[in-house]
Write a protein that holds these residues in place. Structure first.
Motif, short mmCIF file in Angstrom:
data_model
loop_
_atom_site.label_atom_id
_atom_site.label_comp_id
_atom_site.label_asym_id
_atom_site.label_seq_id
_atom_site.Cartn_x
_atom_site.Cartn_y
_atom_site.Cartn_z
N TYR A 41 -28.89 37.13 -8.07
CA TYR A 41 -29.66 36.03 -8.62
C TYR A 41 -29.65 34.85 -7.63
CZ TYR A 41 -29.13 38.96 -12.71
OH TYR A 41 -29.13 40.02 -13.56
N ARG A 42 -29.39 33.65 -8.13
CA ARG A 42 -29.39 32.45 -7.28
C ARG A 42 -27.97 31.94 -7.05
NH1 ARG A 42 -33.58 28.41 -10.01
NH2 ARG A 42 -33.07 27.23 -8.14
N HIS A 43 -27.00 32.82 -7.15
CA HIS A 43 -25.60 32.40 -7.04
C HIS A 43 -25.29 31.80 -5.68
CE1 HIS A 43 -24.24 35.39 -10.40
NE2 HIS A 43 -24.94 34.37 -10.86
N LYS A 44 -24.54 30.71 -5.70
CA LYS A 44 -23.91 30.18 -4.49
C LYS A 44 -22.46 30.63 -4.52
CE LYS A 44 -26.67 26.00 -3.54
NZ LYS A 44 -27.69 26.02 -4.59
N VAL A 45 -22.06 31.42 -3.54
CA VAL A 45 -20.72 32.01 -3.49
C VAL A 45 -19.99 31.45 -2.27
CG1 VAL A 45 -19.43 34.17 -3.28
CG2 VAL A 45 -21.55 34.10 -4.63
N GLY A 46 -18.73 31.06 -2.46
CA GLY A 46 -17.93 30.54 -1.36
C GLY A 46 -16.71 31.39 -1.10
N ILE A 47 -16.39 31.63 0.17
CA ILE A 47 -15.19 32.38 0.54
C ILE A 47 -14.42 31.58 1.59
CG2 ILE A 47 -14.26 34.51 1.51
CD1 ILE A 47 -16.62 36.00 0.43
N ILE A 48 -13.12 31.42 1.35
CA ILE A 48 -12.25 30.63 2.21
C ILE A 48 -11.17 31.55 2.77
CG2 ILE A 48 -10.65 28.67 2.29
CD1 ILE A 48 -12.09 27.86 -0.48
N LYS A 203 -19.78 28.90 -7.39
CA LYS A 203 -19.16 29.68 -8.46
C LYS A 203 -19.59 31.13 -8.30
CE LYS A 203 -18.81 25.99 -11.92
NZ LYS A 203 -19.12 25.60 -13.31
N PRO A 204 -18.68 31.97 -7.80
CA PRO A 204 -17.26 31.73 -7.59
C PRO A 204 -16.94 31.15 -6.22
CG PRO A 204 -17.73 34.02 -7.17
CD PRO A 204 -19.02 33.40 -7.61
N THR A 205 -15.76 30.53 -6.13
CA THR A 205 -15.13 30.21 -4.85
C THR A 205 -13.86 31.05 -4.75
OG1 THR A 205 -15.95 27.93 -4.78
CG2 THR A 205 -14.01 28.43 -3.47
N LEU A 206 -13.76 31.83 -3.68
CA LEU A 206 -12.65 32.76 -3.51
C LEU A 206 -11.80 32.36 -2.31
CD1 LEU A 206 -14.65 36.11 -3.90
CD2 LEU A 206 -13.53 34.79 -5.70
N ALA A 218 -6.83 38.01 -3.20
CA ALA A 218 -7.89 37.04 -3.48
C ALA A 218 -7.50 36.22 -4.70
CB ALA A 218 -9.22 37.76 -3.75
N ARG A 219 -7.71 34.92 -4.59
CA ARG A 219 -7.50 34.01 -5.72
C ARG A 219 -8.83 33.38 -6.07
NH1 ARG A 219 -3.57 30.33 -8.10
NH2 ARG A 219 -4.71 28.49 -8.85
N ILE A 220 -9.20 33.42 -7.33
CA ILE A 220 -10.45 32.80 -7.78
C ILE A 220 -10.17 31.34 -8.08
CG2 ILE A 220 -12.34 32.88 -9.43
CD1 ILE A 220 -11.67 35.80 -9.97
N GLU A 221 -10.61 30.45 -7.19
CA GLU A 221 -10.39 29.02 -7.40
C GLU A 221 -11.32 28.47 -8.47
OE1 GLU A 221 -8.19 26.72 -6.24
OE2 GLU A 221 -7.10 28.38 -5.31
N VAL A 222 -12.57 28.91 -8.45
CA VAL A 222 -13.56 28.50 -9.45
C VAL A 222 -14.42 29.70 -9.76
CG1 VAL A 222 -15.45 26.91 -10.01
CG2 VAL A 222 -13.63 26.15 -8.49
N ASP A 223 -14.80 29.86 -11.01
CA ASP A 223 -15.58 31.03 -11.39
C ASP A 223 -16.52 30.67 -12.54
OD1 ASP A 223 -15.66 34.09 -10.86
OD2 ASP A 223 -15.64 33.94 -13.04
N PRO A 224 -17.73 31.26 -12.56
CA PRO A 224 -18.62 30.99 -13.69
C PRO A 224 -18.05 31.52 -15.01
CG PRO A 224 -19.52 32.72 -12.29
CD PRO A 224 -18.36 32.12 -11.56
N GLY A 230 -8.39 31.05 -11.42
CA GLY A 230 -6.96 31.10 -11.18
C GLY A 230 -6.41 32.51 -11.07
N GLU A 231 -7.22 33.52 -11.38
CA GLU A 231 -6.75 34.90 -11.30
C GLU A 231 -6.52 35.32 -9.86
OE1 GLU A 231 -9.15 37.78 -13.25
OE2 GLU A 231 -8.57 37.15 -15.26
#
Length: 248
Positions: A41-48, A203-206, A218-224, A230-231
């Motif tokens: 879809y139109r998701h903005k996904v971040g990976i750190i 969302k999500p930021t990993l 992997a830690r999910i900092e933010v998720d839809p 936090g998982e």
């Protein structure tokens, strides 16, 4: 006729998307990451990832993998991959603007519109230039007090929010210390760090950290899906073998 067929397929995809038809996520080289990131879809996904780690190349690796799967992909990077593909358009603009990214989403890649845009080290994004002052204004007119300059973090937020595209956007950045997976990033990073700013945008930021030769935590900092925030999970993540890609 081929162009008309492509246009019809793109139109149908957009209509089905609006109607709620499930859209399969763009594949990454690692199925478990694909499921977690949900690049659809139109998701903005971040990976750190940690600076200098193999995971810090996740943008390039995902771009190469998606292009190999026949997905028209645009990659903004300062380090172009050696692997070339007709489905991959690489842009080395040092400081791209939102307007440039929006326009790139309309350019054709191998005759089709892009289905994925990736920006490595997304903090390189530059705000749109402000219009120049009108030198023809009468000199005796009152001058308004100048507005306070926006912080660097605010400018970065605006730059990302000005990217208005109908396809997934993957943003990556790095942290210098080894990621602390046991605590929220806000407890060990400055609020204006690009990784922290990313949590306001994606969302999500990993957050990822290698734990073995073929494993990454992997830690999910933010998720839809709020319940997942936090998982932590273990992902199978073997380094991408680009030589094998080049030989195929």
């Amino acid at each position: 006729m081929a162009d008309e067929g492509n246009q019809l397929a793109e139109t149908r995809a957009r209509v089905m998307q609006r109607l709620g038809e499930r859209q399969e996520p763009i594949p990454t080289p690692w199925p478990e990451l694909t499921e977690l990131a949900e690049l659809n879809y139109r998701h903005k996904v971040g990976i750190i990832a940690q600076r200098g780690s193999r995971e810090a190349k996740v943008g390039r690796d995902t771009a190469v993998h998606a292009a190999r799967a026949g997905i028209p992909t645009v990659l903004y990077t300062g380090y172009p991959p050696d692997t070339q593909s007709e489905w991959l358009a690489v842009d080395e603009t040092p400081n791209p603007t939102a307007a440039l990214v929006n326009a790139k989403a309309e350019d054709l890649v191998n005759g089709q519109k892009p289905r994925l845009i990736i920006i490595e080290r997304y903090e390189r994004l530059s705000p749109e230039p402000q219009p120049a002052a009108n030198l023809d204004d009468p000199a005796d007119e009152p001058i308004d007090d100048p507005e306070p300059l926006a912080s660097w973090a605010d400018q970065l937020i605006w730059s990302v929010r000005d990217i208005r595209i109908d396809i997934p956007l993957l943003l990556t950045t790095v942290v210098t210390p080894e990621p602390d997976m046991s605590r929220r990033m806000s407890e060990w990073l400055h609020i204006d760090h690009p990784a922290m700013v990313m949590t306001d945008l994606c969302k999500p930021t990993l957050l990822v950290r290698r734990t073995g030769p073929e494993a990454v935590e992997a830690r999910i900092e933010v998720d839809p899906h709020e319940y997942r925030t936090g998982e932590r999970s273990e992902l199978r993540w073997a380094p991408l073998n680009l030589q094998a890609y080049n030989s195929n």
